[in-house]
Design a protein around this motif. Sequence first.
Motif, PDB file in Angstrom:
ATOM      1  N   GLY A  38      23.409  11.721 153.559  1.00 56.02           N
ATOM      2  CA  GLY A  38      22.284  10.822 153.320  1.00 56.02           C
ATOM      3  C   GLY A  38      22.409   9.947 152.098  1.00 56.02           C
ATOM      4  O   GLY A  38      21.473   9.231 151.755  1.00 56.02           O
ATOM      5  N   GLY A  39      23.532   9.989 151.396  1.00 58.89           N
ATOM      6  CA  GLY A  39      23.725   9.056 150.296  1.00 58.89           C
ATOM      7  C   GLY A  39      23.909   9.683 148.929  1.00 58.89           C
ATOM      8  O   GLY A  39      24.107   8.961 147.939  1.00 58.89           O
ATOM      9  N   SER A  40      23.892  11.023 148.821  1.00 58.97           N
ATOM     10  CA  SER A  40      24.095  11.627 147.491  1.00 58.97           C
ATOM     11  C   SER A  40      25.438  11.196 146.901  1.00 58.97           C
ATOM     12  O   SER A  40      25.551  11.011 145.693  1.00 58.97           O
ATOM     13  N   ASN A  68      21.871  20.096 158.600  1.00 61.85           N
ATOM     14  CA  ASN A  68      21.842  20.670 159.947  1.00 61.85           C
ATOM     15  C   ASN A  68      22.151  19.548 160.951  1.00 61.85           C
ATOM     16  O   ASN A  68      21.269  19.062 161.656  1.00 61.85           O
ATOM     17  N   GLY A  95      28.331  21.420 153.849  1.00 64.71           N
ATOM     18  CA  GLY A  95      28.643  22.033 155.141  1.00 64.71           C
ATOM     19  C   GLY A  95      28.224  21.169 156.318  1.00 64.71           C
ATOM     20  O   GLY A  95      28.928  21.124 157.341  1.00 64.71           O
ATOM     21  N   SER A  96      27.100  20.478 156.188  1.00 69.79           N
ATOM     22  CA  SER A  96      26.628  19.682 157.328  1.00 69.79           C
ATOM     23  C   SER A  96      27.585  18.548 157.647  1.00 69.79           C
ATOM     24  O   SER A  96      27.897  18.301 158.824  1.00 69.79           O
ATOM     25  N   ASP A  99      30.838  20.112 159.052  1.00 69.32           N
ATOM     26  CA  ASP A  99      30.658  20.590 160.422  1.00 69.32           C
ATOM     27  C   ASP A  99      30.562  19.414 161.396  1.00 69.32           C
ATOM     28  O   ASP A  99      31.148  19.445 162.488  1.00 69.32           O
ATOM     29  N   THR A 136      31.296  18.780 148.392  1.00 66.07           N
ATOM     30  CA  THR A 136      30.333  18.493 147.326  1.00 66.07           C
ATOM     31  C   THR A 136      29.303  19.596 147.139  1.00 66.07           C
ATOM     32  O   THR A 136      28.496  19.531 146.211  1.00 66.07           O
ATOM     33  N   ASN A 145      37.514  26.892 156.908  1.00 66.76           N
ATOM     34  CA  ASN A 145      37.464  27.675 158.147  1.00 66.76           C
ATOM     35  C   ASN A 145      37.494  26.794 159.384  1.00 66.76           C
ATOM     36  O   ASN A 145      37.637  25.566 159.284  1.00 66.76           O
ATOM     37  N   ARG A 147      35.179  26.699 161.991  1.00 59.77           N
ATOM     38  CA  ARG A 147      33.934  26.752 162.747  1.00 59.77           C
ATOM     39  C   ARG A 147      32.969  25.665 162.306  1.00 59.77           C
ATOM     40  O   ARG A 147      33.096  25.116 161.214  1.00 59.77           O
ATOM     41  N   LYS A 158      20.311  25.109 168.054  1.00 65.56           N
ATOM     42  CA  LYS A 158      21.357  25.034 167.033  1.00 65.56           C
ATOM     43  C   LYS A 158      22.420  26.044 167.455  1.00 65.56           C
ATOM     44  O   LYS A 158      22.088  27.217 167.675  1.00 65.56           O
ATOM     45  N   VAL A 177      31.686  17.843 140.749  1.00 66.17           N
ATOM     46  CA  VAL A 177      30.828  17.055 141.646  1.00 66.17           C
ATOM     47  C   VAL A 177      29.592  17.840 142.068  1.00 66.17           C
ATOM     48  O   VAL A 177      28.685  17.294 142.681  1.00 66.17           O
ATOM     49  N   SER A 180      25.433  17.454 140.270  1.00 65.89           N
ATOM     50  CA  SER A 180      24.293  16.636 140.707  1.00 65.89           C
ATOM     51  C   SER A 180      23.440  17.310 141.782  1.00 65.89           C
ATOM     52  O   SER A 180      22.450  16.736 142.238  1.00 65.89           O
ATOM     53  N   HIS A 196      27.251  35.547 153.622  1.00 67.00           N
ATOM     54  CA  HIS A 196      28.498  35.527 154.414  1.00 67.00           C
ATOM     55  C   HIS A 196      29.334  36.771 154.142  1.00 67.00           C
ATOM     56  O   HIS A 196      29.925  37.354 155.053  1.00 67.00           O
ATOM     57  N   HIS A 265      22.654  35.416 160.926  1.00 69.26           N
ATOM     58  CA  HIS A 265      23.007  34.017 161.134  1.00 69.26           C
ATOM     59  C   HIS A 265      22.546  33.506 162.492  1.00 69.26           C
ATOM     60  O   HIS A 265      21.906  32.463 162.589  1.00 69.26           O
ATOM     61  N   HIS A 279      19.159  26.532 156.148  1.00 69.97           N
ATOM     62  CA  HIS A 279      19.983  27.625 156.676  1.00 69.97           C
ATOM     63  C   HIS A 279      19.881  28.890 155.818  1.00 69.97           C
ATOM     64  O   HIS A 279      19.623  29.991 156.331  1.00 69.97           O
TER      65      HIS A 279
END
Length: 384
Positions: A38-40, A68, A95-96, A99, A136, A145, A147, A158, A177, A180, A196, A265, A279
């Motif tokens: 989203g722009g971070s 997600n 992760g989003s 993924d 980040t 990984n 997955r 999901k 990084v 922020s 995990h 999970h 999550h």
Amino acid sequence: MNNFEFANPVKIVFGKGMIARLGALVPEASKILLVYGGGSIRRNGVYDQVREALNGFDVLEFGGIEANPHYETCMKAVDIVRREQVSFLLAVGGGSVIDATKFIAAASCFEGNEPWDILYKGAPIRRALPLGVVLTLPATGSEMNERAVISNIATQQKLNFTTPLVFPKFSILDPEVTYSLPARQVANGVVDSFIHVVEQYLTYPVNAKVQDAFAEGLMRVIHEEGLKVLDNPHDYDIRANLMWAATNALNLWIGQGVPQDWSSHRMGYALTAQFGLDHAQTLSILLPGVMTYMFEEKKAKLVQMGANVFSITEGTDDERAWKTIASCEAFFKQMGLKTRLGECGIEEKDVDALAALVDEMGWHLGEHHNIDSRVAKEIMLLRL
Ligand code: NZQ
Ligand code: ZN
């Protein structure tokens, strides 16, 4: 210890300033699609570092991957990949974004009509585009990984898929990084990575000493550093230790040759898909429920975890095991996460719908495969 066979081919490039190495890691003459969220990355300078390091490459961009990540958004990127004949995908994010990039890599080469089948029906993946990562947000381990987890907005589902074809070719991990990150995402990363480890550890003993010692070490580090990080957001060593711990928490090493229990999970997917919970927030609510419901099955490992992670050495086995559960829940609260469904506005009347995904997918979760939708519902009811 059970038999195992595995390989982890991901090259890790770790440390300050390492994004500058990007140009040497991407295959020569690649046509790159830079995938981001989203722009971070535009606000914290990561985007500029990446573009500078890719000077001379042909780079297209695809921003707007949601937390997600949505199937529908990923498919827009797939159109670009096919139309523009992109040859390499670069994920810059958490992760989003990673993924989503893994899914785009597989879906771009998918031969069937409906790439959602990769997630919903386990449709085989025969090819995928190569991808690299600039991480980040330390949390998911997705950077090392095979997955990914994707959400379908139309069906409110999901789901995850795994294939060695989406192991990143490389991942760059620069702890600086992460300065922020908003506190909420830092806390999410700490709790997600801790859990995990728990999901690969907290089953029953199989005398796997290397895996147990490694897992207990990771939990101790994540617990200790996690409790410090929110008050010391610019401490490089804390950030570096948390980042490397999160990667090791889900890069396949600690899970080899041991039973695993990913029930928190899997049950948590529905909490995100139907109620939009982060999550990690789904996990901090559900894990204490799984530990409580499966107390007898998990008792030996709860006692071992108590001693080696939280220094709980006094009392009967039952007392020590209960203290371990309480210590985990207290840790999640100290990180600022909620541990009850009610705190998130979820009520008893919602639980049937939340457990329905377990039924629809035919899942029998847990190390004993004894968590079906009926048991999932009972676990959720414990967490109201
Ligand atoms: O989208 P942008 O603007 O980049 O902002 C993101 C997002 O809003 C922000 N962020 C990331 N890095 C930042 C930053 N903000 C400031 N500074 C930075 N350096 O953080 C927000 C959350 O990002 P997201 O990627 O969604 O978080 P996370 O890394 O926790 O990933 C969660 C997703 O990964 C899946 C989850 O289900 C969820 O969809 N998981 C993936 C796994 C895997 N592939 O192995 C395993 C996990 O169990 C998990 O299921
Ligand atoms: Zn997770």
